[in-house]
Design a protein around this motif. Structure first.
Motif, PDB file in Angstrom:
ATOM      1  N   SER A  48     -35.949 -43.464  16.832  1.00 15.16           N
ATOM      2  CA  SER A  48     -34.690 -42.643  17.505  1.00 15.16           C
ATOM      3  C   SER A  48     -35.557 -41.444  18.109  1.00 15.16           C
ATOM      4  O   SER A  48     -34.907 -41.040  19.172  1.00 15.16           O
ATOM      5  CB  SER A  48     -33.689 -41.800  16.585  1.00 15.16           C
ATOM      6  OG  SER A  48     -33.122 -42.662  15.965  1.00 15.16           O
ATOM      7  N   LEU A  49     -36.799 -40.800  17.708  1.00 14.23           N
ATOM      8  CA  LEU A  49     -37.476 -39.781  18.561  1.00 14.23           C
ATOM      9  C   LEU A  49     -37.969 -40.437  19.813  1.00 14.23           C
ATOM     10  O   LEU A  49     -38.244 -39.913  20.720  1.00 14.23           O
ATOM     11  CB  LEU A  49     -38.165 -39.382  17.646  1.00 14.23           C
ATOM     12  CG  LEU A  49     -37.895 -38.289  16.530  1.00 14.23           C
ATOM     13  CD1 LEU A  49     -39.166 -37.625  15.862  1.00 14.23           C
ATOM     14  CD2 LEU A  49     -37.102 -37.229  17.149  1.00 14.23           C
ATOM     15  N   TRP A 118     -31.500 -33.339  12.649  1.00 12.93           N
ATOM     16  CA  TRP A 118     -30.302 -34.088  12.540  1.00 12.93           C
ATOM     17  C   TRP A 118     -30.381 -35.535  12.188  1.00 12.93           C
ATOM     18  O   TRP A 118     -29.611 -36.021  11.451  1.00 12.93           O
ATOM     19  CB  TRP A 118     -29.476 -33.805  13.775  1.00 12.93           C
ATOM     20  CG  TRP A 118     -28.944 -32.332  13.907  1.00 12.93           C
ATOM     21  CD1 TRP A 118     -29.450 -31.446  14.991  1.00 12.93           C
ATOM     22  CD2 TRP A 118     -27.685 -31.799  13.314  1.00 12.93           C
ATOM     23  NE1 TRP A 118     -28.510 -30.266  14.594  1.00 12.93           N
ATOM     24  CE2 TRP A 118     -27.632 -30.384  13.936  1.00 12.93           C
ATOM     25  CE3 TRP A 118     -26.837 -32.245  12.366  1.00 12.93           C
ATOM     26  CZ2 TRP A 118     -26.444 -29.635  13.319  1.00 12.93           C
ATOM     27  CZ3 TRP A 118     -26.013 -31.242  11.937  1.00 12.93           C
ATOM     28  CH2 TRP A 118     -25.710 -30.081  12.303  1.00 12.93           C
ATOM     29  N   ILE A 119     -31.566 -35.954  12.795  1.00 10.95           N
ATOM     30  CA  ILE A 119     -31.524 -37.497  12.744  1.00 10.95           C
ATOM     31  C   ILE A 119     -32.192 -37.786  11.495  1.00 10.95           C
ATOM     32  O   ILE A 119     -31.578 -38.908  10.915  1.00 10.95           O
ATOM     33  CB  ILE A 119     -32.609 -38.018  13.935  1.00 10.95           C
ATOM     34  CG1 ILE A 119     -31.921 -37.803  15.147  1.00 10.95           C
ATOM     35  CG2 ILE A 119     -33.012 -39.386  13.558  1.00 10.95           C
ATOM     36  CD1 ILE A 119     -33.023 -37.879  16.361  1.00 10.95           C
ATOM     37  N   VAL A 120     -32.917 -36.938  10.788  1.00 16.86           N
ATOM     38  CA  VAL A 120     -33.584 -37.386   9.497  1.00 16.86           C
ATOM     39  C   VAL A 120     -32.369 -37.060   8.401  1.00 16.86           C
ATOM     40  O   VAL A 120     -32.267 -38.384   7.643  1.00 16.86           O
ATOM     41  CB  VAL A 120     -34.375 -36.434   9.064  1.00 16.86           C
ATOM     42  CG1 VAL A 120     -34.767 -36.425   7.558  1.00 16.86           C
ATOM     43  CG2 VAL A 120     -35.833 -36.578   9.873  1.00 16.86           C
ATOM     44  N   VAL A 121     -31.450 -36.226   8.646  1.00 16.34           N
ATOM     45  CA  VAL A 121     -30.306 -36.461   7.777  1.00 16.34           C
ATOM     46  C   VAL A 121     -29.347 -37.554   7.956  1.00 16.34           C
ATOM     47  O   VAL A 121     -28.934 -38.284   6.904  1.00 16.34           O
ATOM     48  CB  VAL A 121     -29.554 -34.888   7.945  1.00 16.34           C
ATOM     49  CG1 VAL A 121     -28.163 -35.082   7.081  1.00 16.34           C
ATOM     50  CG2 VAL A 121     -30.245 -33.742   7.679  1.00 16.34           C
ATOM     51  N   ALA A 122     -29.117 -37.881   9.127  1.00 17.94           N
ATOM     52  CA  ALA A 122     -28.246 -39.049   9.527  1.00 17.94           C
ATOM     53  C   ALA A 122     -28.556 -40.362   8.973  1.00 17.94           C
ATOM     54  O   ALA A 122     -28.154 -41.195   8.374  1.00 17.94           O
ATOM     55  CB  ALA A 122     -27.899 -39.303  10.863  1.00 17.94           C
ATOM     56  N   LYS A 123     -30.246 -40.677   9.011  1.00 20.61           N
ATOM     57  CA  LYS A 123     -30.704 -41.765   8.836  1.00 20.61           C
ATOM     58  C   LYS A 123     -30.998 -41.795   7.309  1.00 20.61           C
ATOM     59  O   LYS A 123     -30.898 -43.046   6.583  1.00 20.61           O
ATOM     60  CB  LYS A 123     -32.121 -41.908   9.692  1.00 20.61           C
ATOM     61  CG  LYS A 123     -32.111 -41.999  11.209  1.00 20.61           C
ATOM     62  CD  LYS A 123     -31.285 -43.010  11.776  1.00 20.61           C
ATOM     63  CE  LYS A 123     -31.231 -42.743  13.335  1.00 20.61           C
ATOM     64  NZ  LYS A 123     -30.931 -44.006  13.947  1.00 20.61           N
TER      65      LYS A 123
END
Length: 142
Positions: A48-49, A118-123
């Motif tokens: 995602s990054l 945000w992405i770490v939390v979602a994934k």
């Protein structure tokens, strides 16, 4: 484990893939759940990054005719993003809309560390849920 990382990374980019199936397969092979969760989350977050970086890089070409969004579309996306906010990245795990959300975060120049959080939390939440479902549904079949 290495294959899970790469499948998760590629699945998070604009390329098609299904890291969930690979994660469940690895779980059925008696790999430690916490390690599977960490590897899949890290790979998918990094993918995602990559999308965020592509969005940041693509923005410099916004004046070109071939750029996929007009100035009006970019302005509309910026207004939407200001309304909805960076918390929209909590939906980055969703098929179809998740990848464009991460690209848009890059186009709109969201700070790296904020996008990462945000992405770490979602994934991480998605892969935790997949492991819970795999243990309850696939347990007898592995």
């Amino acid at each position: 484990m290495i294959s899970l990382f790469w499948v998760a990374l590629l699945s998070a980019t604009l390329l098609p893939g299904s890291s969930e199936v690979w994660l469940a397969r690895q779980w059925c092979l008696d790999q430690p759940a916490l390690t599977l969760w960490a590897v899949a989350t890290a790979g998918n977050t990094l993918g995602s990054l990559v999308n965020v970086a592509l969005g940041r890089y693509a923005r410099r070409f916004q004046d070109r005719r071939w750029f996929p969004a007009s100035a009006a579309q970019l302005a509309r996306a910026e207004r939407w993003y200001q309304r909805v906010g960076e918390a929209s990245l909590l939906l980055s795990w969703l098929p179809i809309i998740g990848d464009p959300l991460t690209v848009m975060a890059g186009v709109l120049r969201l700070a790296w560390w904020r996008a990462l959080a945000w992405i770490v939390v979602a994934k991480g939440a998605r892969y935790a849920l997949i492991l819970v479902l795999a243990s309850s549904w696939l347990g007898p079949y592995c």
